[in-house]
Design an enzyme around this catalytic site. Sequence first.
Site, mmCIF file in Angstrom:
data_model
loop_
_atom_site.group_PDB
_atom_site.id
_atom_site.type_symbol
_atom_site.label_atom_id
_atom_site.label_comp_id
_atom_site.label_asym_id
_atom_site.label_seq_id
_atom_site.Cartn_x
_atom_site.Cartn_y
_atom_site.Cartn_z
ATOM 1 N N ARG A 125 3.448 17.874 -40.848
ATOM 2 C CA ARG A 125 3.436 18.568 -42.143
ATOM 3 C C ARG A 125 4.607 18.137 -43.013
ATOM 4 N NH1 ARG A 125 3.463 24.244 -39.163
ATOM 5 N NH2 ARG A 125 2.168 22.951 -37.812
ATOM 6 N N LYS A 184 8.506 17.486 -26.359
ATOM 7 C CA LYS A 184 7.257 17.924 -25.721
ATOM 8 C C LYS A 184 7.412 17.853 -24.200
ATOM 9 C CE LYS A 184 3.901 16.501 -29.255
ATOM 10 N NZ LYS A 184 3.397 17.840 -29.572
HETATM 11 N N1 BES Z 1 0.868 15.784 -32.826
HETATM 12 C C1 BES Z 1 0.979 17.195 -32.648
HETATM 13 C C2 BES Z 1 -0.370 17.891 -32.644
HETATM 14 C C3 BES Z 1 -1.187 17.717 -31.401
HETATM 15 C C4 BES Z 1 -0.907 18.483 -30.287
HETATM 16 C C5 BES Z 1 -2.226 16.845 -31.366
HETATM 17 C C6 BES Z 1 -1.681 18.358 -29.166
HETATM 18 C C7 BES Z 1 -3.000 16.705 -30.243
HETATM 19 C C8 BES Z 1 -2.725 17.467 -29.141
HETATM 20 C C9 BES Z 1 1.833 17.830 -33.731
HETATM 21 O O1 BES Z 1 2.793 17.025 -34.303
HETATM 22 C C10 BES Z 1 2.523 18.968 -33.079
HETATM 23 O O2 BES Z 1 3.294 18.719 -32.204
HETATM 24 N N2 BES Z 1 2.198 20.174 -33.496
HETATM 25 C C11 BES Z 1 2.737 21.343 -32.905
HETATM 26 C C12 BES Z 1 3.030 22.327 -34.010
HETATM 27 C C13 BES Z 1 3.804 23.515 -33.552
HETATM 28 C C14 BES Z 1 5.203 23.123 -33.152
HETATM 29 C C15 BES Z 1 3.850 24.523 -34.687
HETATM 30 C C16 BES Z 1 1.684 21.904 -31.937
HETATM 31 O O3 BES Z 1 0.494 21.861 -32.237
HETATM 32 O O4 BES Z 1 2.084 22.344 -30.862
HETATM 33 ZN ZN ZN Z 2 4.637 17.023 -33.271
#
Ligand code: BES
Ligand code: ZN
Length: 501
Positions: A351, A277
């Site tokens: 997931r 991230k």
């Molecule tokens: N923990 C995140 C979701 C999230 C993102 C929660 C921002 C709160 C704020 C999750 O594990 C994630 O990173 N999801 C990705 C999925 C994507 C790669 C398809 C996302 O939402 O960017």
């Molecule tokens: Zn994630």
Amino acid sequence: MELKIENNNIPLKNQKLEALVVFVAEDTDVNGSGLKDLPDELNKQLSTSLKLRIFNGKKGSSQHFVSGYTKIPQMLAIGVGKKNELDAETLRRAAGKAGKMLPALKANTVGFVLTSLLQNTTETDAGQVLVEGLTLGAYEFNTYKKQENNKSNTKFIKIHCCDPEKLTSLNALKNGKILADGTNMARTLGNTPANDLKPKDLAAEAKKIAKQYKMECTVLEEKDMKKLGMGMLLGVSRGSREPAKLIVLEYSHQKAKQTVALVGKGVTFDSGGISLKPGKNMDEMKFDMCGAAAVLGAMKVIGEINPKLNVVAVIPTTENMPDGDAQRPGDIVTAHNGKRVEILNTDAEGRLILGDALSYVVKEFKPDAVVDLATLTGAVITALGHLTTGAITNNDDLMEQVRKAGINSGDRVWQLPSFPEYGESIKGKYADLQNIGVGDSGTIIGGLFLEHFIDGTPWVHLDIAGTSWNVKHIGYHPNSGATGVGVRLLVDLVQNWKTLK
Ligand code: BES
Ligand code: ZN
Ligand code: MG
């Protein structure tokens, strides 16, 4: 700051308190808000303020009075809006606002007045709802602040429900406290930084609950996951030195006819893994275990209230870190149900760990229904902001029960569409499935990925990425940090459980 709840039926004129909270409806006078028995001195102050329209009783409004009335030197008036629009959530938020102002009162015995005006507006006991709101509003996370921590250690506030008309009971008030305490526990788990809250710490919390309420708790270790073929959970865990855990916490009731499974995402820190991230706000990824926190908070409340239902909680918990041994984009893993999954983005890890947990719980426990909670996608924040949880389901009847629980509890839920076309893009190129799709509607795609692991069991997936932290404009939620969303929703669902059609 710890609240201690008491109930008294003493007439208002004879009450002796350091502060009194009154709830006032919009555009009414003192009598119109059911407060005609307020001691004269306080009555005069409130009347004048209403007459001069310094205070108007609108939702979100409040006024603090200091009087020469020695029996009750302070009064806090909180607006609840229009009389004919009053409902439980409005009262809960109004009480939350009062709860937030409690520390400023510097009072050790605080009363609030329960009137028939408030009681008649809600099906749920108004005393219960008010105590719930007060306790939620008064929540503070001070663990890491030396000064405030010392202060709050000594702070023990007695809350009196001033109930001259005998509208509520101590039991109902205690219920409100239990619900809020469970929520506050989930908040603290969410707020605790990832260096102090690891998968093993979530497991320890579950064991503690099991011990306290005589539940069954089993924690599966990585060697067990290997035997069970949980390749998705193990794949995520490879990137971290902290071993993953699969927590199973079982509550059972002798007269139970049905079993509901609650599954919560427990990623104690989500760096994204190799699909790292960006640095900005990465600290917030300590909240990525709020699904797990909601399930644990709900189980604690369930232990207190003993509903006639079996409840099995399953929490897959791990860190998502970018180690030299971490899983890579392009890796293909085998899930618990045998499906092969290509990892295209290691940041779509929720997931993966939930898929194995869902497959495990439906196979081992054959529950009548499954509800999972997860901070799964940033996309749900784009769709619904921080005020409503997004839902995906394969069963309309279960969805309706969850929706109603959302209204009752204030943890509101909105169903998103799940037409099969949305799921086309997660069909794999090199494997059965891939862990991300193409295009928009990421929340729906994430939900539909999970459906591949539920084996047709009635199921609702709740994406709480927006509602679990940094919620603004709700009286009983902190202005930042974890909200404990889901605890009261799940408890309401379990308490009002109806066999599915
Ligand atoms: N923990 C995140 C979701 C999230 C993102 C929660 C921002 C709160 C704020 C999750 O594990 C994630 O990173 N999801 C990705 C999925 C994507 C790669 C398809 C996302 O939402 O960017
Ligand atoms: Zn994630
Ligand atoms: Mg590991």
